[in-house]
Design a protein around this motif. Structure first.
Motif, mmCIF file in Angstrom:
data_model
loop_
_atom_site.group_PDB
_atom_site.id
_atom_site.type_symbol
_atom_site.label_atom_id
_atom_site.label_comp_id
_atom_site.label_asym_id
_atom_site.label_seq_id
_atom_site.Cartn_x
_atom_site.Cartn_y
_atom_site.Cartn_z
ATOM 1 N N VAL B 236 3.784 9.342 20.288
ATOM 2 C CA VAL B 236 2.641 9.605 21.173
ATOM 3 C C VAL B 236 1.483 8.982 20.352
ATOM 4 O O VAL B 236 0.500 8.846 21.281
ATOM 5 C CB VAL B 236 2.618 11.477 21.700
ATOM 6 N N ALA B 237 1.476 9.309 19.339
ATOM 7 C CA ALA B 237 0.518 8.573 18.354
ATOM 8 C C ALA B 237 1.053 7.496 17.193
ATOM 9 O O ALA B 237 0.953 7.999 15.981
ATOM 10 C CB ALA B 237 -0.364 9.789 17.662
ATOM 11 N N PRO B 238 1.708 6.578 17.810
ATOM 12 C CA PRO B 238 2.350 5.746 16.802
ATOM 13 C C PRO B 238 1.382 5.301 15.731
ATOM 14 O O PRO B 238 0.201 4.965 15.703
ATOM 15 C CB PRO B 238 2.879 4.600 17.555
ATOM 16 N N TYR B 239 2.179 5.086 14.530
ATOM 17 C CA TYR B 239 1.382 4.520 13.122
ATOM 18 C C TYR B 239 2.538 3.781 12.513
ATOM 19 O O TYR B 239 3.637 3.563 13.013
ATOM 20 C CB TYR B 239 1.141 5.911 12.496
#
Lengths: 210, 367
Positions: B236-239
């Motif tokens: 959901v909050a790729p890094y």
């Protein structure tokens, strides 16, 4: 499955916080939004929390901090032009620095950052409180607010009004309050102070008297 | 049986802070009615070390080293998220090779961390042979860490602007070999946990948390996913390089001890596949910026999926070497509250197994 931060979030936050908001938002290269929302009045915190419950936000973390007063030297180090204009306007006293909403930044006040997760996006709502002041507790809206609020209450001289269980979280009740604002010797904190003999020897070694 | 007014049916028993079945000190005051748990009060603070204060006395570079020492099992996730926060403030984009190398470090740690937890589960059910077997399999991951990073726990892989280790052809071949050894063993362990009656009897329907309860406490990681919450920071909050990889997010519905163990085992298998993908896709180029970048004044939030769930860092800098404020919240910090729901109606004998099922990290929680 997850709804992200809505595009009209700024307008909705403003509607929930009639006292005024200081909003900024940034989307990174991977498509994740980081938004920040300073509140002029801590009284608006409850209605903002209600809005965030509706949006399905999760309270991820609360960071308390005590911003230091701006250094005086820095103002003098500005470039020549600024200095010139300052010279002319010398009689006019510069207003004391304040946060958005008017809380003084003098090294004693607090900034409480509430980090909310909405489907991967992060919205940080910021409330400001004076020394020995208080902000409303978010526990009626977000159950996970309980532990972080207890932790901030034992770290700083700030309270959360309406917290159902305002006991110490990690630090023993016998230790003075607001530990993060002062230097407490480690031996005192862990209740392991050494004997006076050792102290006498340390002083003797330094050439002083006990 | 008629109630005897002389004998109180409800009593309170202490579990911890030092207890044979707890890995780290935590004190539970448990109300019991006969064999059944009716309430719990959690008392924390036994290993509070003031690391948060210390980070505000150290430089940014020193803090990369310090944050790695907050926890052992998720040691890599702390500096990883801290440097991500610093990079967010400075607007640094890390080299592509570094992004993949960050994923490799994180997933190797996840494999070792999850296998440790499911091994302890076997130990708590009294199945010592399975405990030793899983720990022996985990040793493959430990050897891999020692060979690639030079250390079994603290990898020292992260730096602001990239990573501090590199992989050559020989090391890549070694890693692929180790993963080939690990994978069939993990599949066999999954089968055992799925079918073995000793495990199933002690874990199925034990320590249940419903989806809406997990949402209300803000549960994260395998605890949330075992209760049906489809949330993984990597998706959901790729890094790092997670947006270039296939990241499966296994979920289960029952929310019991067994589901949490199975989620961890599925994630081990998925991590092995992701490690293979990373080694295949690993681009060439620099591994870091080659210099220590200055971090300007600013504020940032960064988060990652540590083995136990979402780890979040808040960083505020003022242009000096020493940060103004560093604050982080570990996944265990959220999951303790889930125990209030899991303990409801459980038996005294299941307390240790339920506590272990949230994979608690006390030194992380209290810092």
């Amino acid at each position: 499955m997850t709804t992200r931060l809505p595009t009209d979030i700024e307008a909705r936050l403003l509607a929930a916080a009639p006292g005024g908001i200081e909003f900024s938002s940034e989307k990174n290269v991977q498509g994740v939004t980081y938004a920040w929302c300073g509140l002029a009045q801590t009284a608006d915190l409850a209605s903002v929390a209600k809005l965030l419950v509706e949006l399905g936000a999760r309270l991820s973390m609360i960071s308390g901090l005590q911003p230091p007063a701006p250094a005086v030297e820095e103002e003098e180090e500005e470039d020549d032009e600024a200095e010139d204009s300052e010279d002319k306007a010398e009689p006019v006293e510069k207003p004391a620095p304040t946060t958005f909403g008017g809380t003084a930044i003098d090294g004693t006040t607090y900034e409480i950052n509430y980090h909310f997760d909405i489907g991967g996006d992060t919205l940080t709502v910021i409330a400001y409180a004076p020394h020995e002041g208080s902000v409303p507790s978010l526990t009626p809206y977000f159950r996970p607010a309980s532990w972080p609020e207890r932790e901030i209450m034992e770290m700083y001289a700030v309270t959360f009004d309406g917290h159902p269980d305002p006991r110490r979280l990690f630090i023993d009740a016998s230790i003075d309050k607001a530990v993060l604002e002062r230097l407490i010797p480690y031996s005192t904190l862990v209740n392991a102070a050494s004997t006076k003999d050792l102290w006498d020897r340390v002083l003797a070694g330094k050439g002083g008297q006990s | 049986m008629s109630a005897d007014p002389q004998i109180s049916k409800v009593s309170t028993i202490p579990v911890g802070p030092l207890h044979v079945a707890l890995e780290e000190p935590m004190y539970f005051r448990i109300d019991v009615d006969g064999e059944n748990v009716t309430g719990v009060d959690i008392n924390a603070g036994h290993v509070h070390r003031g690391v948060e204060y210390l980070t505000m006395k150290r430089t940014m570079t020193q803090n990369v080293v310090l944050t790695e020492r907050i926890c052992s099992l998720c040691s890599n996730s702390h500096p990883e998220t801290f440097v991500m926060a610093a990079e967010n403030i400075a607007g640094i984009t890390i080299p592509e090779r570094a992004a993949f190398l960050r994923v490799i470090a994180a997933e190797v740690k996840r494999v070792a961390s999850h296998l440790f937890n499911v091994a302890i589960l076997a130990h708590l059910t009294g199945y010592e042979m399975l405990f030793m077997h899983v720990m022996q399999i985990r040793e493959i991951a430990q050897d891999l860490k020692e060979t690639v990073f030079g250390n079994r726990m603290d990898l020292a892989a992260m730096c602001i602007g990239g990573v501090r280790y590199n992989l050559d052809a020989e090391m890549t071949a070694y890693m692929l070999g180790a993963l080939d050894k690990l994978e069939p063993e993990v599949q066999a362990i999954i089968k055992t946990y799925k079918t073995n009656s000793s495990i199933l009897r002690r874990t199925r329907g034990v320590g249940v948390i419903a989806k809406d309860e997990a949402i209300s406490v803000g549960a994260v990681g395998p605890v949330a996913r075992a209760a049906g919450i489809d949330y993984d920071v990597r998706v959901v909050a790729p890094y790092a390089a997670y947006n270039k990889l296939t990241v499966p997010v296994p979920t289960l519905k029952d929310g019991d001890v067994w589901s949490r163990a199975m989620i961890r085992l599925y994630e081990v298998a998925n991590s092995i596949q992701m490690l293979r993908d990373c080694l295949k896709l690993l681009p060439g180029g620099a591994i870091n910026l080659g210099e220590r970048p200055d971090i300007p004044a600013g504020r940032a939030v960064a988060k990652c999926e540590a083995p136990r769930g979402e780890l979040i860092y808040y960083l505020k800098t003022n242009g000096e070497e020493i940060p103004e404020r560093v604050k982080w919240r570990v996944p265990s910090f959220m999951n303790w509250d889930a125990l209030h729901f899991m303990f409801k109606g459980s038996k005294i004998a299941d307390i240790a197994i339920i506590v272990n099922s949230i994979d608690p990290c006390v030194s992380c929680t209290e810092r």
